[in-house]
Design a protein around this motif. Structure first.
Motif, PDB file in Angstrom:
ATOM      1  N   ALA A  15       0.837  -1.210   0.000  1.00  0.00           N
ATOM      2  CA  ALA A  15       0.000   0.000   0.000  1.00  0.00           C
ATOM      3  C   ALA A  15       0.869   1.256   0.000  1.00  0.00           C
ATOM      4  CB  ALA A  15      -0.924  -0.005   1.212  1.00  0.00           C
ATOM      5  N   LEU A  16       2.035   1.172   0.638  1.00  0.00           N
ATOM      6  CA  LEU A  16       2.932   2.332   0.736  1.00  0.00           C
ATOM      7  C   LEU A  16       3.769   2.541  -0.521  1.00  0.00           C
ATOM      8  CD1 LEU A  16       4.198   1.796   4.407  1.00  0.00           C
ATOM      9  CD2 LEU A  16       2.793   3.701   3.617  1.00  0.00           C
ATOM     10  N   SER A  17       3.686   1.589  -1.482  1.00  0.00           N
ATOM     11  CA  SER A  17       4.542   1.669  -2.668  1.00  0.00           C
ATOM     12  C   SER A  17       3.982   2.590  -3.745  1.00  0.00           C
ATOM     13  CB  SER A  17       4.778   0.265  -3.230  1.00  0.00           C
ATOM     14  OG  SER A  17       3.583  -0.196  -3.840  1.00  0.00           O
ATOM     15  N   ASP A  18       3.023   3.443  -3.392  1.00  0.00           N
ATOM     16  CA  ASP A  18       2.445   4.374  -4.357  1.00  0.00           C
ATOM     17  C   ASP A  18       2.475   5.788  -3.770  1.00  0.00           C
ATOM     18  OD1 ASP A  18       0.359   4.579  -6.860  1.00  0.00           O
ATOM     19  OD2 ASP A  18      -0.169   5.932  -5.216  1.00  0.00           O
ATOM     20  N   ALA A  19       3.022   6.722  -4.549  1.00  0.00           N
ATOM     21  CA  ALA A  19       3.241   8.093  -4.057  1.00  0.00           C
ATOM     22  C   ALA A  19       1.920   8.771  -3.665  1.00  0.00           C
ATOM     23  CB  ALA A  19       3.962   8.910  -5.111  1.00  0.00           C
TER      24      ALA A  19
ATOM     25  N   TYR B   4       4.140  14.412  -5.630  1.00  0.00           N
ATOM     26  CA  TYR B   4       5.081  13.504  -4.967  1.00  0.00           C
ATOM     27  C   TYR B   4       5.874  12.759  -6.025  1.00  0.00           C
ATOM     28  CZ  TYR B   4       2.519  14.359  -0.704  1.00  0.00           C
ATOM     29  OH  TYR B   4       1.937  14.959   0.360  1.00  0.00           O
ATOM     30  N   ALA B   5       7.055  13.301  -6.356  1.00  0.00           N
ATOM     31  CA  ALA B   5       7.896  12.634  -7.350  1.00  0.00           C
ATOM     32  C   ALA B   5       8.846  11.713  -6.617  1.00  0.00           C
ATOM     33  CB  ALA B   5       8.663  13.676  -8.154  1.00  0.00           C
ATOM     34  N   SER B   6       8.478  10.462  -6.443  1.00  0.00           N
ATOM     35  CA  SER B   6       9.300   9.572  -5.632  1.00  0.00           C
ATOM     36  C   SER B   6       9.208   8.142  -6.143  1.00  0.00           C
ATOM     37  CB  SER B   6       8.891   9.662  -4.175  1.00  0.00           C
ATOM     38  OG  SER B   6       7.485   9.631  -4.068  1.00  0.00           O
ATOM     39  N   LEU B   9      11.231   5.702  -4.098  1.00  0.00           N
ATOM     40  CA  LEU B   9      10.590   5.280  -2.850  1.00  0.00           C
ATOM     41  C   LEU B   9       9.502   4.234  -3.159  1.00  0.00           C
ATOM     42  CD1 LEU B   9      11.108   6.015   0.035  1.00  0.00           C
ATOM     43  CD2 LEU B   9       9.518   7.905  -0.129  1.00  0.00           C
ATOM     44  N   ASP B  10       8.777   4.417  -4.273  1.00  0.00           N
ATOM     45  CA  ASP B  10       7.795   3.415  -4.710  1.00  0.00           C
ATOM     46  C   ASP B  10       8.463   2.044  -4.827  1.00  0.00           C
ATOM     47  OD1 ASP B  10       6.208   5.634  -5.034  1.00  0.00           O
ATOM     48  OD2 ASP B  10       5.632   5.212  -7.096  1.00  0.00           O
ATOM     49  N   GLY B  11       9.609   2.021  -5.507  1.00  0.00           N
ATOM     50  CA  GLY B  11      10.325   0.763  -5.743  1.00  0.00           C
ATOM     51  C   GLY B  11      10.790   0.124  -4.451  1.00  0.00           C
ATOM     52  N   ALA B  12      11.258   0.958  -3.515  1.00  0.00           N
ATOM     53  CA  ALA B  12      11.749   0.428  -2.243  1.00  0.00           C
ATOM     54  C   ALA B  12      10.605  -0.212  -1.450  1.00  0.00           C
ATOM     55  CB  ALA B  12      12.412   1.538  -1.429  1.00  0.00           C
ATOM     56  N   PHE B  13       9.467   0.483  -1.367  1.00  0.00           N
ATOM     57  CA  PHE B  13       8.325  -0.073  -0.623  1.00  0.00           C
ATOM     58  C   PHE B  13       7.798  -1.337  -1.310  1.00  0.00           C
ATOM     59  CE2 PHE B  13       7.707   4.115   1.601  1.00  0.00           C
ATOM     60  CZ  PHE B  13       7.723   3.612   2.883  1.00  0.00           C
ATOM     61  N   ASN B  84      13.018   5.009   5.736  1.00  0.00           N
ATOM     62  CA  ASN B  84      12.987   5.386   7.146  1.00  0.00           C
ATOM     63  C   ASN B  84      12.640   6.851   7.339  1.00  0.00           C
ATOM     64  OD1 ASN B  84      13.381   3.739   9.424  1.00  0.00           O
ATOM     65  ND2 ASN B  84      15.333   3.078   8.569  1.00  0.00           N
ATOM     66  N   ALA B  85      13.229   7.693   6.474  1.00  0.00           N
ATOM     67  CA  ALA B  85      12.993   9.136   6.586  1.00  0.00           C
ATOM     68  C   ALA B  85      11.516   9.437   6.349  1.00  0.00           C
ATOM     69  CB  ALA B  85      13.856   9.889   5.582  1.00  0.00           C
ATOM     70  N   TRP B  86      10.928   8.799   5.348  1.00  0.00           N
ATOM     71  CA  TRP B  86       9.510   9.036   5.067  1.00  0.00           C
ATOM     72  C   TRP B  86       8.652   8.583   6.250  1.00  0.00           C
ATOM     73  CZ3 TRP B  86       4.917   6.486   4.884  1.00  0.00           C
ATOM     74  CH2 TRP B  86       3.842   7.239   4.398  1.00  0.00           C
ATOM     75  N   LEU B  87       8.923   7.374   6.733  1.00  0.00           N
ATOM     76  CA  LEU B  87       8.145   6.844   7.853  1.00  0.00           C
ATOM     77  C   LEU B  87       8.314   7.699   9.101  1.00  0.00           C
ATOM     78  CD1 LEU B  87       8.536   3.009   7.498  1.00  0.00           C
ATOM     79  CD2 LEU B  87       6.397   4.264   7.561  1.00  0.00           C
ATOM     80  N   GLY B  88       9.525   8.225   9.289  1.00  0.00           N
ATOM     81  CA  GLY B  88       9.792   9.073  10.445  1.00  0.00           C
ATOM     82  C   GLY B  88       8.928  10.326  10.415  1.00  0.00           C
TER      83      GLY B  88
END
Lengths: 119, 119
Positions: A15-19, B4-6, B9-13, B84-88
């Motif tokens: 669910a978190l893998s989408d911006a 949200y250009a990330s 981060l999508d790929g990591a999640f 981690n930074a996003w979750l923080g």
């Protein structure tokens, strides 16, 4: 063999893998919102936003409640706590490994210095 | 509208949304391993493990290096720092909201008590 029975954690990370979905969580972090308000804010159709909210709801990251004709969205905290817990464990291991690497590099430097002195 | 250009981060999640891949990261957190060793450890075919490692590598979570006939896997730290930074950031907002909620509940209790006294 290592067993990892964590379908719920799978769903949370997916669910978190989408911006946009991460954006919705950030939005709900500052204030509750209806699906219509979220659709407006993210310049998206109502149908598109409903899909994203459903994914977040199934993962336990968002709770929705129908109030009259409006579906209100709020944060559902538990699941993200699990995500955080997993990442925390992983971060600890990771920092430990980097500390080990630092130690090896320091030992190498020290040895180099003492070698220089001997020359 | 919020942007949200990330994609990273999508790929990591997305990479973290699989229990075996999270297991591989935990394994590499304690010691580097070859793909063959990982396949053995997770009771999986070499082809299956190669696919998982490729997903982790594309997300920047793992680095691989071919040494002779063996492909060695190590942790790639940067991407998880982003996760981690996003979750923080999210956790901070979330805790703030719960603190607000606690305050509201406390106010309600206080008001109830003073109402009781008046009866």
């Amino acid at each position: 063999m290592v067993q990892y029975a964590s379908t719920q954690l799978d769903g949370a990370f997916a669910a978190l893998s989408d911006a946009t979905r991460r954006g919705v969580l950030e939005q709900l972090g500052s204030a509750d919102a209806s699906i219509t308000q979220l659709a407006d804010r993210f310049d998206m159709t109502l149908t598109g936003m409903k899909k994203h909210v459903r994914v977040l709801e199934e993962a336990g990251l968002v709770r929705t409640e129908k109030v009259g004709r409006v579906r209100n969205c709020t944060l559902g905290p538990q699941q993200l706590a699990d995500v955080n817990a997993w990442l925390g464990r992983y971060r600890d291991m990771w920092e430990e490994r980097f500390a080990e690497l630092d130690k090896v590099l320091e030992d190498m430097k020290r040895r180099e210095k003492s070698d220089d002195r001997r020359k």
